[in-house]
Design an enzyme around this catalytic site. Structure first.
Site, PDB file in Angstrom:
ATOM      1  N   HIS A  95      77.168  81.045 -76.281  1.00  0.00           N
ATOM      2  CA  HIS A  95      77.231  82.245 -75.441  1.00  0.00           C
ATOM      3  C   HIS A  95      78.436  83.107 -75.813  1.00  0.00           C
ATOM      4  CE1 HIS A  95      76.918  84.378 -71.437  1.00  0.00           C
ATOM      5  NE2 HIS A  95      78.217  84.539 -71.672  1.00  0.00           N
ATOM      6  N   GLU A  96      79.600  82.479 -75.878  1.00  0.00           N
ATOM      7  CA  GLU A  96      80.819  83.244 -76.147  1.00  0.00           C
ATOM      8  C   GLU A  96      80.837  83.814 -77.561  1.00  0.00           C
ATOM      9  OE1 GLU A  96      82.570  84.150 -73.804  1.00  0.00           O
ATOM     10  OE2 GLU A  96      81.956  82.728 -72.261  1.00  0.00           O
ATOM     11  N   HIS A 110      79.274  87.111 -77.837  1.00  0.00           N
ATOM     12  CA  HIS A 110      80.151  88.261 -77.584  1.00  0.00           C
ATOM     13  C   HIS A 110      80.960  88.607 -78.833  1.00  0.00           C
ATOM     14  CE1 HIS A 110      79.056  88.260 -73.428  1.00  0.00           C
ATOM     15  NE2 HIS A 110      79.697  87.148 -73.116  1.00  0.00           N
TER      16      HIS A 110
END
Length: 278
Positions: free
Chosen positions: A170-171, A174
């Site tokens: 998920h990170e 980004h």
């Protein structure tokens, strides 16, 4: 170097359980404008087709006096080559303090290198955060770039139900230029929050793994299985009785398990425009 061996050792560092997913990644104020311009430039240059990317990756394991494979990007044509693993005993860094000092001491590689710092405790109940890419990063932007991840969120960690490694996925999304699939203005169904055409407009972040969740009726059901939502990483299924061993076995089904073609295309273009060769 095997990611799986590294991640299993990281999992032993944290005993922090997570009540809900909390992501600390915040787009910088010019990112929407810069990313729109980057997409337009990549499209004009014919860089919209999928090309294999290999990201040099450095792991930094932080501990406080006690004692990976990022494989969800394979279908996106994005691979991560683990270059080195450092291990540091520093109580302040292990609790999320002195981020700049930590990175000044440990960071390796250029702006195209992914540095991931695993710590057993993060302030504010965070599971992790990464920095979004910038078109013209300053020296300080390059220094702090990368991801800080709660150790307990890696496979085998204690941050259930967020302990299958999907926090890192998920990170890093980004880091590669992806927004959350839900609108940051909770309840807003009037605009597309993530600038990706094939993720339905989603008004609220997801908790658990609620099949059929539809926060913006008429726009398509919510992307609860997307890596960029807040869903649980897996669902506990009903126990299955093993008559041979006379015991019940617990079975799990993944909830968070996909990127869309539009997200993959965006990551490819963001990489080429913001990070490649820098």
């Amino acid at each position: 170097m095997r990611f799986s061996i590294v991640l299993s050792s990281i999992a032993a560092l944290s005993s922090v359980a997570a009540a809900e997913r909390v992501c600390g990644a915040i787009p910088h104020r010019t990112f929407a404008k810069e990313s729109k311009a980057a997409i337009e430039a990549a499209t004009a240059a014919g860089l919209t087709t999928k090309a294999n990317i290999t990201v040099e990756t450095y792991f930094h394991v932080i501990t406080a006096g006690s004692k990976g494979e990022i494989n969800n990007y394979g279908p996106a044509g994005i691979g991560f080559k683990l270059m080195d693993v450092s291990r540091t005993d520093n109580a302040k860094w292990a609790s999320g303090g002195d981020e700049t000092g930590m990175k000044k001491s440990l960071r390796k590689g250029g702006y195209s290198a992914l540095n991931v710092y695993f710590a057993p405790n993060l302030e504010g109940g965070l599971l992790g955060f990464c920095y979004f890419p910038k078109a013209n990063p300053s020296a300080n932007d390059k220094l702090v770039d990368g991801c800080v991840i709660l150790s307990g969120s890696v496979p085998g960690g204690e941050a259930a139900p967020y302990n299958e490694g999907k926090t890192t996925t998920h990170e890093v999304g980004h880091y590669m230029g992806l927004y959350h699939v839900f609108n940051e203005e909770q309840g807003n169904c009037q605009k597309d929050g993530d600038m990706v055409a094939d993720t339905p407009v989603q008004g609220t972040k997801t908790s658990g793994c609620p099949q059929g969740k539809d926060s913006c009726p008429g726009q398509g059901v919510d992307s609860i299985h997307n890596y960029m939502d807040y869903s649980d990483e897996y669902v506990l299924l009903s126990p299955v009785y093993d008559s041979w061993h006379q015991t019940n076995h617990r079975h799990f089904s993944p909830c968070m398990n996909q990127f869309t073609p539009g997200q993959i295309s965006r990551m490819q273009m963001m990489w080429q425009q913001f990070r490649a060769g820098k």
